[in-house]
Structure formats: C-alpha cells, structure tokens
Design a protein around this motif. Structure first.
Motif, PDB file in Angstrom:
ATOM      1  N   PHE A  21     -30.489   0.780 -28.871  1.00  0.00           N
ATOM      2  CA  PHE A  21     -31.346   1.512 -27.938  1.00  0.00           C
ATOM      3  C   PHE A  21     -30.571   2.623 -27.235  1.00  0.00           C
ATOM      4  O   PHE A  21     -31.107   3.711 -27.016  1.00  0.00           O
ATOM      5  CB  PHE A  21     -31.971   0.563 -26.904  1.00  0.00           C
ATOM      6  N   ALA A  22     -29.318   2.386 -26.892  1.00  0.00           N
ATOM      7  CA  ALA A  22     -28.513   3.417 -26.236  1.00  0.00           C
ATOM      8  C   ALA A  22     -28.319   4.614 -27.153  1.00  0.00           C
ATOM      9  O   ALA A  22     -28.413   5.768 -26.718  1.00  0.00           O
ATOM     10  CB  ALA A  22     -27.167   2.836 -25.816  1.00  0.00           C
ATOM     11  N   VAL A  23     -28.062   4.366 -28.427  1.00  0.00           N
ATOM     12  CA  VAL A  23     -27.894   5.467 -29.384  1.00  0.00           C
ATOM     13  C   VAL A  23     -29.204   6.221 -29.556  1.00  0.00           C
ATOM     14  O   VAL A  23     -29.220   7.458 -29.594  1.00  0.00           O
ATOM     15  CB  VAL A  23     -27.373   4.923 -30.736  1.00  0.00           C
ATOM     16  N   ARG A  24     -30.307   5.519 -29.651  1.00  0.00           N
ATOM     17  CA  ARG A  24     -31.608   6.198 -29.793  1.00  0.00           C
ATOM     18  C   ARG A  24     -31.912   7.065 -28.580  1.00  0.00           C
ATOM     19  O   ARG A  24     -32.391   8.192 -28.715  1.00  0.00           O
ATOM     20  CB  ARG A  24     -32.717   5.168 -29.989  1.00  0.00           C
ATOM     21  N   ILE A  25     -31.636   6.567 -27.390  1.00  0.00           N
ATOM     22  CA  ILE A  25     -31.891   7.334 -26.171  1.00  0.00           C
ATOM     23  C   ILE A  25     -30.975   8.550 -26.118  1.00  0.00           C
ATOM     24  O   ILE A  25     -31.410   9.657 -25.774  1.00  0.00           O
ATOM     25  CB  ILE A  25     -31.722   6.436 -24.925  1.00  0.00           C
ATOM     26  N   ALA A  26     -29.716   8.367 -26.484  1.00  0.00           N
ATOM     27  CA  ALA A  26     -28.771   9.487 -26.480  1.00  0.00           C
ATOM     28  C   ALA A  26     -29.192  10.555 -27.495  1.00  0.00           C
ATOM     29  O   ALA A  26     -29.121  11.753 -27.210  1.00  0.00           O
ATOM     30  CB  ALA A  26     -27.363   8.990 -26.782  1.00  0.00           C
ATOM     31  N   LEU A  27     -29.630  10.149 -28.671  1.00  0.00           N
ATOM     32  CA  LEU A  27     -30.072  11.120 -29.670  1.00  0.00           C
ATOM     33  C   LEU A  27     -31.337  11.843 -29.231  1.00  0.00           C
ATOM     34  O   LEU A  27     -31.477  13.052 -29.461  1.00  0.00           O
ATOM     35  CB  LEU A  27     -30.307  10.425 -31.010  1.00  0.00           C
ATOM     36  N   ALA A  28     -32.255  11.145 -28.599  1.00  0.00           N
ATOM     37  CA  ALA A  28     -33.471  11.783 -28.099  1.00  0.00           C
ATOM     38  C   ALA A  28     -33.120  12.799 -27.017  1.00  0.00           C
ATOM     39  O   ALA A  28     -33.678  13.909 -26.986  1.00  0.00           O
ATOM     40  CB  ALA A  28     -34.436  10.731 -27.559  1.00  0.00           C
ATOM     41  N   TYR A  29     -32.197  12.457 -26.147  1.00  0.00           N
ATOM     42  CA  TYR A  29     -31.751  13.385 -25.101  1.00  0.00           C
ATOM     43  C   TYR A  29     -31.090  14.615 -25.721  1.00  0.00           C
ATOM     44  O   TYR A  29     -31.345  15.740 -25.316  1.00  0.00           O
ATOM     45  CB  TYR A  29     -30.790  12.673 -24.158  1.00  0.00           C
ATOM     46  N   TYR A  30     -30.247  14.397 -26.731  1.00  0.00           N
ATOM     47  CA  TYR A  30     -29.565  15.503 -27.400  1.00  0.00           C
ATOM     48  C   TYR A  30     -30.569  16.422 -28.093  1.00  0.00           C
ATOM     49  O   TYR A  30     -30.442  17.642 -28.039  1.00  0.00           O
ATOM     50  CB  TYR A  30     -28.568  14.943 -28.415  1.00  0.00           C
ATOM     51  N   GLU A  31     -31.572  15.833 -28.733  1.00  0.00           N
ATOM     52  CA  GLU A  31     -32.596  16.640 -29.407  1.00  0.00           C
ATOM     53  C   GLU A  31     -33.378  17.487 -28.406  1.00  0.00           C
ATOM     54  O   GLU A  31     -33.737  18.617 -28.706  1.00  0.00           O
ATOM     55  CB  GLU A  31     -33.556  15.739 -30.179  1.00  0.00           C
ATOM     56  N   LYS A  32     -33.651  16.950 -27.235  1.00  0.00           N
ATOM     57  CA  LYS A  32     -34.372  17.727 -26.216  1.00  0.00           C
ATOM     58  C   LYS A  32     -33.483  18.818 -25.631  1.00  0.00           C
ATOM     59  O   LYS A  32     -33.940  19.910 -25.326  1.00  0.00           O
ATOM     60  CB  LYS A  32     -34.854  16.810 -25.093  1.00  0.00           C
ATOM     61  N   ARG A  33     -32.223  18.509 -25.462  1.00  0.00           N
ATOM     62  CA  ARG A  33     -31.309  19.459 -24.828  1.00  0.00           C
ATOM     63  C   ARG A  33     -30.937  20.611 -25.763  1.00  0.00           C
ATOM     64  O   ARG A  33     -30.828  21.750 -25.343  1.00  0.00           O
ATOM     65  CB  ARG A  33     -30.060  18.703 -24.397  1.00  0.00           C
ATOM     66  N   PHE A  34     -30.720  20.311 -27.036  1.00  0.00           N
ATOM     67  CA  PHE A  34     -30.340  21.318 -28.027  1.00  0.00           C
ATOM     68  C   PHE A  34     -31.329  21.275 -29.188  1.00  0.00           C
ATOM     69  O   PHE A  34     -31.067  20.660 -30.216  1.00  0.00           O
ATOM     70  CB  PHE A  34     -28.920  21.043 -28.560  1.00  0.00           C
ATOM     71  N   PRO A  35     -32.477  21.928 -29.030  1.00  0.00           N
ATOM     72  CA  PRO A  35     -33.505  21.821 -30.063  1.00  0.00           C
ATOM     73  C   PRO A  35     -33.167  22.619 -31.322  1.00  0.00           C
ATOM     74  O   PRO A  35     -32.867  23.809 -31.242  1.00  0.00           O
ATOM     75  CB  PRO A  35     -34.755  22.362 -29.388  1.00  0.00           C
ATOM     76  N   ASP A  36     -33.162  21.975 -32.433  1.00  0.00           N
ATOM     77  CA  ASP A  36     -33.112  22.562 -33.769  1.00  0.00           C
ATOM     78  C   ASP A  36     -32.122  23.709 -33.914  1.00  0.00           C
ATOM     79  O   ASP A  36     -32.491  24.855 -34.145  1.00  0.00           O
ATOM     80  CB  ASP A  36     -34.521  23.032 -34.157  1.00  0.00           C
TER      81      ASP A  36
END
Length: 41
Positions: A21-36
């Motif tokens: 869950f921590a990795v999923r949350i971190a990846l979701a945060y990273y995707e929002k912060r640095f989109p595509d």
C-alpha cells in the motif's frame, strides 16, 4: 506458550501488505506530481 512465534509468523504478511500500500500511494503521488514525462520529451 507459542504466541510469540505465531505473532512473528503472522507479522510478515502484514508488513508485506503495508509495504504494498505504501508503494501504491507513493506511485500515485508521483504520477500526480509529475504527469506523463515521456510525452514532454
């Protein structure tokens, strides 16, 4: 008598689940912060 061993045995799946869950949350945060970034290059 064996409670400490049972708790230690059951702690591993809990730690793996929490880490997942921590990795999923971190990846979701990273995707929002640095989109595509691939399309910007």
């Amino acid at each position: 008598m064996y409670t400490s061993q049972i708790i230690q045995y059951l702690l591993w799946p809990v730690m793996i689940t929490v880490s997942w869950f921590a990795v999923r949350i971190a990846l979701a945060y990273y995707e929002k912060r640095f989109p595509d970034r691939e399309q910007q290059s």
